[in-house]
Design a protein around this motif. Sequence first.
Motif, PDB file in Angstrom:
ATOM      1  N   PHE A 263     -12.266  -5.843  99.243  1.00 40.16           N
ATOM      2  CA  PHE A 263     -12.219  -5.970 100.701  1.00 40.16           C
ATOM      3  C   PHE A 263     -10.883  -6.591 101.096  1.00 40.16           C
ATOM      4  O   PHE A 263     -10.104  -7.007 100.241  1.00 40.16           O
ATOM      5  CB  PHE A 263     -13.396  -6.784 101.254  1.00 40.16           C
TER       6      PHE A 263
ATOM      7  N   PHE B 120     -10.570 -10.271 110.679  1.00 38.81           N
ATOM      8  CA  PHE B 120     -11.789  -9.657 110.160  1.00 38.81           C
ATOM      9  C   PHE B 120     -11.768  -9.642 108.636  1.00 38.81           C
ATOM     10  O   PHE B 120     -10.699  -9.560 108.015  1.00 38.81           O
ATOM     11  CB  PHE B 120     -11.922  -8.198 110.636  1.00 38.81           C
TER      12      PHE B 120
ATOM     13  N   ILE C  65     -12.852  -7.012 105.983  1.00 44.58           N
ATOM     14  CA  ILE C  65     -13.050  -5.562 106.096  1.00 44.58           C
ATOM     15  C   ILE C  65     -13.240  -4.950 104.720  1.00 44.58           C
ATOM     16  O   ILE C  65     -12.480  -5.226 103.793  1.00 44.58           O
ATOM     17  CB  ILE C  65     -11.833  -4.910 106.791  1.00 44.58           C
ATOM     18  N   ARG C  66     -14.256  -4.107 104.587  1.00 44.34           N
ATOM     19  CA  ARG C  66     -14.475  -3.360 103.349  1.00 44.34           C
ATOM     20  C   ARG C  66     -14.711  -1.899 103.692  1.00 44.34           C
ATOM     21  O   ARG C  66     -15.156  -1.552 104.790  1.00 44.34           O
ATOM     22  CB  ARG C  66     -15.701  -3.892 102.604  1.00 44.34           C
ATOM     23  N   ARG C  67     -14.390  -1.031 102.761  1.00 45.89           N
ATOM     24  CA  ARG C  67     -14.682   0.387 102.948  1.00 45.89           C
ATOM     25  C   ARG C  67     -16.191   0.592 102.982  1.00 45.89           C
ATOM     26  O   ARG C  67     -16.929   0.034 102.163  1.00 45.89           O
ATOM     27  CB  ARG C  67     -14.088   1.217 101.814  1.00 45.89           C
ATOM     28  N   SER C  68     -16.652   1.418 103.902  1.00 43.25           N
ATOM     29  CA  SER C  68     -18.089   1.683 104.004  1.00 43.25           C
ATOM     30  C   SER C  68     -18.619   2.424 102.786  1.00 43.25           C
ATOM     31  O   SER C  68     -19.787   2.276 102.420  1.00 43.25           O
ATOM     32  CB  SER C  68     -18.382   2.508 105.268  1.00 43.25           C
TER      33      SER C  68
ATOM     34  N   VAL D  71     -15.032   1.736 107.850  1.00 39.06           N
ATOM     35  CA  VAL D  71     -15.144   0.395 107.284  1.00 39.06           C
ATOM     36  C   VAL D  71     -16.341  -0.348 107.857  1.00 39.06           C
ATOM     37  O   VAL D  71     -16.876  -0.005 108.908  1.00 39.06           O
ATOM     38  CB  VAL D  71     -13.869  -0.442 107.557  1.00 39.06           C
ATOM     39  N   GLN D  72     -16.739  -1.378 107.123  1.00 41.24           N
ATOM     40  CA  GLN D  72     -17.673  -2.382 107.625  1.00 41.24           C
ATOM     41  C   GLN D  72     -16.851  -3.642 107.832  1.00 41.24           C
ATOM     42  O   GLN D  72     -16.064  -4.026 106.969  1.00 41.24           O
ATOM     43  CB  GLN D  72     -18.787  -2.642 106.609  1.00 41.24           C
ATOM     44  N   ARG D  73     -16.997  -4.288 108.967  1.00 40.40           N
ATOM     45  CA  ARG D  73     -16.178  -5.467 109.229  1.00 40.40           C
ATOM     46  C   ARG D  73     -17.021  -6.621 109.755  1.00 40.40           C
ATOM     47  O   ARG D  73     -18.042  -6.422 110.401  1.00 40.40           O
ATOM     48  CB  ARG D  73     -15.074  -5.145 110.233  1.00 40.40           C
ATOM     49  N   HIS D  74     -16.552  -7.842 109.447  1.00 42.91           N
ATOM     50  CA  HIS D  74     -17.176  -9.061 109.962  1.00 42.91           C
ATOM     51  C   HIS D  74     -16.089  -9.892 110.628  1.00 42.91           C
ATOM     52  O   HIS D  74     -15.028 -10.132 110.046  1.00 42.91           O
ATOM     53  CB  HIS D  74     -17.823  -9.867 108.836  1.00 42.91           C
TER      54      HIS D  74
ATOM     55  N   PRO E 264      -8.840  -2.913 112.147  1.00 40.56           N
ATOM     56  CA  PRO E 264      -9.159  -2.052 111.004  1.00 40.56           C
ATOM     57  C   PRO E 264      -8.315  -0.787 111.038  1.00 40.56           C
ATOM     58  O   PRO E 264      -7.871  -0.353 112.113  1.00 40.56           O
ATOM     59  CB  PRO E 264     -10.649  -1.721 111.205  1.00 40.56           C
TER      60      PRO E 264
END
Length: 315
Positions: free
Chosen positions: A149, A275, A277-280, A161-164, A155
């Motif tokens: 991540f 954020f 961020i990771r690839r979905s 991506v999934q982000r927090h 992004p």
Amino acid sequence: MAVSLANITLRQLRALAALAESGSVTGAARKLHLTQPAITLQLRAMQDLATLPLIQRVGSGVQLTEAGLELLHLSQRIEAAIADSQQALALISGQSRGRVRIGAVSTAKYFMPFAIAAFTRANPGIEVMLSIGNRETIIGALRGYSLDFAIMGRPPPDVAVQRHLIGDHPHVIIAPAGHWLAHDEGLAVNDLTHEVFLTRELGSGTRSLMERLFATANLTPTIGMEFDSNESIKQGIMAGLGIAFISAHTVATELEDGRLITLDIAGLPLVQQWFAIRRSDKILLPPAQKAFDFMAQEAARFLPKPPMGRPLSKA
């Protein structure tokens, strides 16, 4: 003729990846410790399977075609899957408690080491590998599956991506102490027409945000020098080479001790967000998932707190 990749080999994909990295068959052969004819043979065999040209010659060497880039992405996904499987087997056998590969844009180096230190204290058996680069570099690493991540701002637009959200990321215009506009209030961006700006290199997120700010004001800033690090920009400003638009997180210490000041510009500080961020489409092994969750929940505690006396404006 129908395309069939059922017989494609890892050796062929690695030859293509080496060619893409080096830009020549000679460079690919050197990288893989093979002969040039061996590299050429692998590429021809793969091109026969793809039924499409994979490379094209350019003035300085060769580059991948659209079909070649598609197979390069396949190679990157496979290499990432192999690395993940090796780690999973090490976890199963008890040889390792895991490794996490984190990428961070260069501005994040002012808080990420502290966040990582807190994570490793709580998880002493997990090894963390941190890669620092500008926005373009980190996005490239995400595209290539080489990171679990990343810590960054906006992004990438072309990667799911999934982000927090971690927290706010303010940006300001800084000047040396004693600058002639130091005591002026309510300045507009257009009041900086005659100033010389020190700036980050193309590909930097800070550079892109600065260009958006000046485009909104219909102003083209005078660029004095480009730097590949925030530290160099700070030293340049203190030396009197100009002023800069920069992340407030990078200058918290210098603002606190008075070596640098912020100019009172309408609409600033300009705030983006940090954020995780990771690839979905990337499955995180338990150590990486634990690190991702930790950064999403705890990294905000380590954000620098620069002295700010004016309201924040969202970017």
